[in-house]
Design a protein around this motif. Structure first.
Motif, PDB file in Angstrom:
ATOM      1  N   SER A 162      -3.437   2.866  41.862  1.00 17.28           N
ATOM      2  CA  SER A 162      -3.260   3.078  43.291  1.00 17.28           C
ATOM      3  C   SER A 162      -4.359   2.373  44.087  1.00 17.28           C
ATOM      4  O   SER A 162      -4.084   1.754  45.119  1.00 17.28           O
ATOM      5  N   VAL A 163      -5.588   2.440  43.593  1.00 12.48           N
ATOM      6  CA  VAL A 163      -6.708   1.757  44.248  1.00 12.48           C
ATOM      7  C   VAL A 163      -6.427   0.264  44.348  1.00 12.48           C
ATOM      8  O   VAL A 163      -6.612  -0.364  45.399  1.00 12.48           O
ATOM      9  N   GLY A 164      -5.971  -0.323  43.240  1.00  4.90           N
ATOM     10  CA  GLY A 164      -5.676  -1.753  43.229  1.00  4.90           C
ATOM     11  C   GLY A 164      -4.597  -2.130  44.227  1.00  4.90           C
ATOM     12  O   GLY A 164      -4.726  -3.124  44.956  1.00  4.90           O
ATOM     13  N   LEU A 181       4.328  -8.691  55.598  1.00  5.79           N
ATOM     14  CA  LEU A 181       4.471  -7.269  55.893  1.00  5.79           C
ATOM     15  C   LEU A 181       5.192  -6.556  54.748  1.00  5.79           C
ATOM     16  O   LEU A 181       4.825  -5.440  54.359  1.00  5.79           O
ATOM     17  N   SER A 182       6.197  -7.203  54.192  1.00  6.72           N
ATOM     18  CA  SER A 182       6.932  -6.635  53.064  1.00  6.72           C
ATOM     19  C   SER A 182       6.010  -6.426  51.864  1.00  6.72           C
ATOM     20  O   SER A 182       6.118  -5.422  51.150  1.00  6.72           O
ATOM     21  N   ASN A 183       5.096  -7.375  51.638  1.00  6.84           N
ATOM     22  CA  ASN A 183       4.129  -7.221  50.545  1.00  6.84           C
ATOM     23  C   ASN A 183       3.270  -5.981  50.745  1.00  6.84           C
ATOM     24  O   ASN A 183       3.035  -5.203  49.812  1.00  6.84           O
ATOM     25  N   VAL A 184       2.784  -5.807  51.976  1.00  6.02           N
ATOM     26  CA  VAL A 184       1.939  -4.647  52.278  1.00  6.02           C
ATOM     27  C   VAL A 184       2.718  -3.350  52.062  1.00  6.02           C
ATOM     28  O   VAL A 184       2.217  -2.393  51.453  1.00  6.02           O
ATOM     29  N   GLN A 185       3.946  -3.314  52.554  1.00  5.62           N
ATOM     30  CA  GLN A 185       4.774  -2.125  52.394  1.00  5.62           C
ATOM     31  C   GLN A 185       5.050  -1.825  50.925  1.00  5.62           C
ATOM     32  O   GLN A 185       5.033  -0.661  50.495  1.00  5.62           O
ATOM     33  N   THR A 186       5.282  -2.870  50.139  1.00  3.99           N
ATOM     34  CA  THR A 186       5.551  -2.690  48.713  1.00  3.99           C
ATOM     35  C   THR A 186       4.337  -2.117  47.994  1.00  3.99           C
ATOM     36  O   THR A 186       4.463  -1.197  47.165  1.00  3.99           O
ATOM     37  N   TRP A 187       3.152  -2.639  48.300  1.00  6.38           N
ATOM     38  CA  TRP A 187       1.934  -2.138  47.654  1.00  6.38           C
ATOM     39  C   TRP A 187       1.650  -0.698  48.070  1.00  6.38           C
ATOM     40  O   TRP A 187       1.217   0.115  47.243  1.00  6.38           O
ATOM     41  N   CYS A 188       1.870  -0.375  49.330  1.00  2.46           N
ATOM     42  CA  CYS A 188       1.673   1.005  49.784  1.00  2.46           C
ATOM     43  C   CYS A 188       2.627   1.956  49.062  1.00  2.46           C
ATOM     44  O   CYS A 188       2.232   3.048  48.626  1.00  2.46           O
ATOM     45  N   SER A 189       3.867   1.549  48.958  1.00  5.63           N
ATOM     46  CA  SER A 189       4.858   2.375  48.275  1.00  5.63           C
ATOM     47  C   SER A 189       4.503   2.550  46.798  1.00  5.63           C
ATOM     48  O   SER A 189       4.667   3.642  46.236  1.00  5.63           O
ATOM     49  N   ALA A 190       4.009   1.484  46.170  1.00  7.74           N
ATOM     50  CA  ALA A 190       3.598   1.570  44.776  1.00  7.74           C
ATOM     51  C   ALA A 190       2.427   2.528  44.615  1.00  7.74           C
ATOM     52  O   ALA A 190       2.357   3.296  43.644  1.00  7.74           O
TER      53      ALA A 190
END
Length: 234
Positions: free
Chosen positions: A126-128, A155-164
């Motif tokens: 999650s940190v990563g 923006l999609s990349n940011v949303q994907t990482w947040c969701s992960a």
């Protein structure tokens, strides 16, 4: 012609509303710490845990360079989330190593070692993800116009990482339901992880708001065209 008469006043009203949205979407340029704190409070209303949001970002309101746009605030929220996740991961790591204090440390025995260690790894992942999201949010790609394909891709990349990151945190909580984890250990870790999940959820809400705040003119102009078309056909 009489049926089309209301069109102009309605369009003017909608244009006035657009100006209001555009004015309130970004932080005020003046006012110092008070204005920055107010911007944070107003922005946090869009999150699922507004009080947690305000508390976690309060220090930014009084900083020398406070967030002055939805994008800057979202990046700050992502950084806070990454820091909280890192601290929680370190806490769980100490429990795994038997270096913690209290009942929770004593309860993290062999039976609990697997789920607790898995939780620590979930939090490390999650940190990563959150660090990647914060870096992407502050990158040059997010500085472009919100309507462009490049902006939407970043923006999609940011949303994907947040969701992960949220998935990792929830996976940790699910693993703690194992019968091998005693109640004290489960409660101690859960308290830390729930806090991380809340700030991560808030960060994602602020990330999503960057697009709404930066391209309201697109939605309003679309509305203007729809209203005009309906008026012309009445």
């Amino acid at each position: 012609m009489s049926r089309r008469a209301p069109l102009l006043p309605l369009l003017l009203l909608l244009l006035a509303a657009t100006a209001t949205v555009l004015t309130t979407a970004a932080a005020p340029s003046g006012g110092g710490a008070a204005a920055a704190s107010d911007f944070i409070r107003r922005s946090c209303r869009a999150t699922q845990f507004p009080s947690v949001c305000v508390q976690s970002l309060a220090s930014y309101g009084g900083s020398p360079s406070p967030p002055r746009s939805p994008r800057e605030l979202a990046r700050a929220a992502l950084s806070v989330s990454a820091d909280r996740a890192r601290a929680a991961s370190a806490y769980v790591g100490r429990l795994c190593a038997g270096k913690g204090s209290g009942v929770a440390a004593k309860g993290a025995g062999k039976a609990a070692a697997g789920p607790v260690r898995d939780c620590m790894e979930n939090l490390a992942d999650s940190v990563g993800h959150l660090r990647d999201a914060a870096q992407e949010m502050g990158g040059a790609g997010m500085a472009g116009r919100a309507a462009t394909p490049a902006f939407k891709w970043h923006l999609s990349n940011v949303q994907t990482w947040c969701s992960a990151a949220l998935t990792d945190e929830n996976t940790c909580l699910d693993g703690l339901a194992s019968r091998g984890v005693d109640a004290a250990t489960r409660a101690a870790i859960r308290g830390k992880v729930v806090e991380v999940a809340q700030v991560t959820s808030n960060a994602l809400a602020l990330v999503n708001k960057t697009c709404v705040a930066r391209c309201p003119e697109l939605d309003v102009m679309h509305l203007l065209l729809v209203v005009a078309a309906e008026q012309l056909h009445t």
